[in-house]
Design an enzyme around this catalytic site. Structure first.
Site, PDB file in Angstrom:
ATOM      1  N   SER A   1     103.598  53.859  46.640  1.00 22.35           N
ATOM      2  CA  SER A   1     102.597  53.246  47.509  1.00 22.35           C
ATOM      3  C   SER A   1     103.290  52.284  48.472  1.00 22.35           C
ATOM      4  O   SER A   1     104.148  51.492  48.066  1.00 22.35           O
ATOM      5  CB  SER A   1     101.562  52.479  46.696  1.00 22.35           C
ATOM      6  OG  SER A   1     100.753  51.691  47.555  1.00 22.35           O
TER       7      SER A   1
ATOM      8  N   ASN B   1      95.009  53.232  54.659  1.00 20.78           N
ATOM      9  CA  ASN B   1      94.589  52.216  53.694  1.00 20.78           C
ATOM     10  C   ASN B   1      95.748  51.299  53.365  1.00 20.78           C
ATOM     11  O   ASN B   1      96.914  51.703  53.368  1.00 20.78           O
ATOM     12  CB  ASN B   1      94.025  52.876  52.425  1.00 20.78           C
ATOM     13  CG  ASN B   1      95.084  53.092  51.360  1.00 20.78           C
ATOM     14  OD1 ASN B   1      95.408  52.173  50.597  1.00 20.78           O
ATOM     15  ND2 ASN B   1      95.650  54.298  51.311  1.00 20.78           N
TER      16      ASN B   1
ATOM     17  N   ASN C   1     102.904  60.946  48.480  1.00 20.24           N
ATOM     18  CA  ASN C   1     101.982  59.833  48.701  1.00 20.24           C
ATOM     19  C   ASN C   1     101.695  59.712  50.196  1.00 20.24           C
ATOM     20  O   ASN C   1     102.055  60.580  50.980  1.00 20.24           O
ATOM     21  CB  ASN C   1     102.598  58.537  48.145  1.00 20.24           C
ATOM     22  CG  ASN C   1     101.550  57.565  47.630  1.00 20.24           C
ATOM     23  OD1 ASN C   1     100.493  57.409  48.237  1.00 20.24           O
ATOM     24  ND2 ASN C   1     101.832  56.904  46.521  1.00 20.24           N
TER      25      ASN C   1
ATOM     26  N   PHE D   1      96.570  48.286  45.398  1.00 21.00           N
ATOM     27  CA  PHE D   1      96.325  48.445  43.952  1.00 21.00           C
ATOM     28  C   PHE D   1      95.192  47.542  43.463  1.00 21.00           C
ATOM     29  O   PHE D   1      95.275  46.920  42.395  1.00 21.00           O
ATOM     30  CB  PHE D   1      97.587  48.145  43.140  1.00 21.00           C
ATOM     31  CG  PHE D   1      98.669  49.201  43.204  1.00 21.00           C
ATOM     32  CD1 PHE D   1      98.481  50.386  43.885  1.00 21.00           C
ATOM     33  CD2 PHE D   1      99.882  49.004  42.558  1.00 21.00           C
ATOM     34  CE1 PHE D   1      99.483  51.354  43.938  1.00 21.00           C
ATOM     35  CE2 PHE D   1     100.886  49.961  42.596  1.00 21.00           C
ATOM     36  CZ  PHE D   1     100.689  51.132  43.291  1.00 21.00           C
TER      37      PHE D   1
ATOM     38  N   LYS E   1     105.218  60.320  41.284  1.00 14.25           N
ATOM     39  CA  LYS E   1     104.720  60.521  42.649  1.00 14.25           C
ATOM     40  C   LYS E   1     105.689  59.910  43.648  1.00 14.25           C
ATOM     41  O   LYS E   1     106.021  58.722  43.557  1.00 14.25           O
ATOM     42  CB  LYS E   1     103.339  59.881  42.787  1.00 14.25           C
ATOM     43  CG  LYS E   1     102.620  60.209  44.095  1.00 14.25           C
ATOM     44  CD  LYS E   1     101.175  59.764  44.015  1.00 14.25           C
ATOM     45  CE  LYS E   1     100.386  60.250  45.219  1.00 14.25           C
ATOM     46  NZ  LYS E   1      98.950  59.928  45.086  1.00 14.25           N
TER      47      LYS E   1
ATOM     48  N   ASN F   1     101.841  49.791  49.877  1.00 21.85           N
ATOM     49  CA  ASN F   1     100.992  48.607  50.010  1.00 21.85           C
ATOM     50  C   ASN F   1     101.229  47.527  48.965  1.00 21.85           C
ATOM     51  O   ASN F   1     100.536  46.524  48.950  1.00 21.85           O
ATOM     52  CB  ASN F   1      99.518  49.037  49.989  1.00 21.85           C
ATOM     53  CG  ASN F   1      99.209  50.020  51.100  1.00 21.85           C
ATOM     54  OD1 ASN F   1      99.605  49.804  52.240  1.00 21.85           O
ATOM     55  ND2 ASN F   1      98.521  51.100  50.771  1.00 21.85           N
ATOM     56  N   THR F   2     102.208  47.733  48.078  1.00 21.37           N
ATOM     57  CA  THR F   2     102.640  46.690  47.148  1.00 21.37           C
ATOM     58  C   THR F   2     104.066  46.325  47.524  1.00 21.37           C
ATOM     59  O   THR F   2     104.955  47.183  47.469  1.00 21.37           O
ATOM     60  CB  THR F   2     102.585  47.187  45.691  1.00 21.37           C
ATOM     61  OG1 THR F   2     101.222  47.427  45.328  1.00 21.37           O
ATOM     62  CG2 THR F   2     103.163  46.146  44.745  1.00 21.37           C
TER      63      THR F   2
END
Length: 363
Positions: A181, A118, A253, A122, A224, A183-184
């Protein structure tokens, strides 16, 4: 024959994964509103074996198995997920302001690898919407995973995390600081030890400020971490979390690694979750447990599909474990199956409780 795995899943996997995700969350939200139904289903789904019960941070957990963040981003279906028999639920990641996330497609199934990729970014409806959703009843503890908005520069990130705590304090049973994450843009840079310690101290300070203001019970704060840190950086990050006074670690993560994948989607950008992460995350749980030396509980997540997978993370040092991809591939009966199987494994191996088994293979 298993209804979900043999009949429903092959049909659902024919459609776009994000479309199915939104449809599922909507259906679960509606099911959770049916009077008396969620509580009745939970009674049937949640094993009553005393071996599974434990108390952490002064709170009782009926099962060590929880739902990982990312599946219920806006806390819309907490009643239905609670009905499945989870011991706790982690919602989010939530940011102060609503944001749409990255462009679609951004969620991919890798069935040949029993995995997902993915790059959601967010996407969420913001803290105001989540607070409304969490104002109602719940069947188990609900943790809130918090992050920063994409447009917020890293030097101002603490203000976003503090705002999440301030606005969601009355409805959160715990907060999870998400700095891992992929993805940011730039988010993982916040895992650097000095930045991480400062950020976690800000979150802890805001939680204490809200405790004084509201006179409500202080929720634990967990952090995390990513599985892709260099060993020295991982060690430094764990030390930073402990030095800042956080109450727990979530390991780990999603990963950027693509080692050994076979699926046609293996080259897609984003975080990989599922079976390929199982061994790596378990090893990191072991390392984190040995380093923390029991000072804080650890939550193990990554590649849990069976009771044996969960048991291995507990033996490595996890007090609690979480599933995400396992639920996508295993269906709504998976939490009950894992909890019952885990109780059997504990008895078979001579453990009287989950607590007794934690870290047994890491001493």
């Amino acid at each position: 024959m298993h209804l979900y795995r043999d009949v429903l899943k092959p049909q659902l996997f024919r459609f776009d994964p994000e479309d199915i995700h939104h449809l599922t969350i909507r259906g679960l939200e509606l099911a959770g509103r049916v009077p008396l139904l969620p509580a009745a289903v939970r009674t049937a789904a949640l094993p009553t074996q005393p071996e599974l019960r434990q108390t952490l941070w002064g709170r009782e957990f009926a099962s060590p198995l929880g739902l990982a963040a990312g599946l219920d981003k806006n806390a819309e279906a907490v009643m239905a997920f609670g009905a499945m028999g989870f011991g706790f639920i982690e919602v989010g990641t939530v940011t102060p302001l609503a944001q749409s996330g990255n462009e679609r497609p951004r969620l991919f199934r890798l069935p040949e690898d029993t995995a997902l990729i993915n790059r959601m970014g967010f996407n969420n409806a913001g803290t105001e919407a989540m607070r409304r959703h969490l104002a109602g009843p719940r069947l188990c503890p609900v943790w809130v995973n918090i992050g920063k908005n994409k447009v917020t520069p890293n030097e101002d990130a603490a203000s976003d995390y503090r705002r999440c705590v301030a606005e969601l304090y009355p409805v959160a049973d715990a907060f999870v600081v998400n700095v891992s994450s992929p993805n940011t843009p730039g988010l993982r840079a916040l895992q650097a030890a000095s930045d991480l310690e400062a950020l976690v101290r800000e979150v802890m300070d805001e939680a204490e400020r809200q405790r004084v203001r509201t006179a409500l019970r202080l929720p634990p704060v967990l952090v995390k971490l990513a599985p892709d840190l260099h060993p020295a950086d991982f060690e430094a990050s764990v030390d930073a979390v402990l030095a800042a006074g956080a109450n727990g670690l979530i390991i780990s993560n999603t990963t950027l690694s693509r080692e050994g994948l076979r699926s046609e989607h293996r080259a897609e950008a984003g975080g990989l979750s599922g079976l390929p992460l199982r061994e790596r995350s378990t090893e990191l749980v072991r390392l984190g447990y040995q380093q923390a030396r029991g000072r804080v509980p650890i939550v193990g997540v990554g590649g849990i599909f069976t009771a044996q997978d969960a048991f291995e993370k507990i033996l490595a040092g996890a007090s609690l474990v979480e599933v995400y991809s396992g639920l996508i591939y295993g269906g709504p009966t998976l939490p009950a199956e894992i909890s019952r199987g885990l109780a059997e494994l504990l008895r078979r191996e001579g453990f009287r409780s989950v607590t007794e088994a934690v870290g047994a293979h890491s001493i």
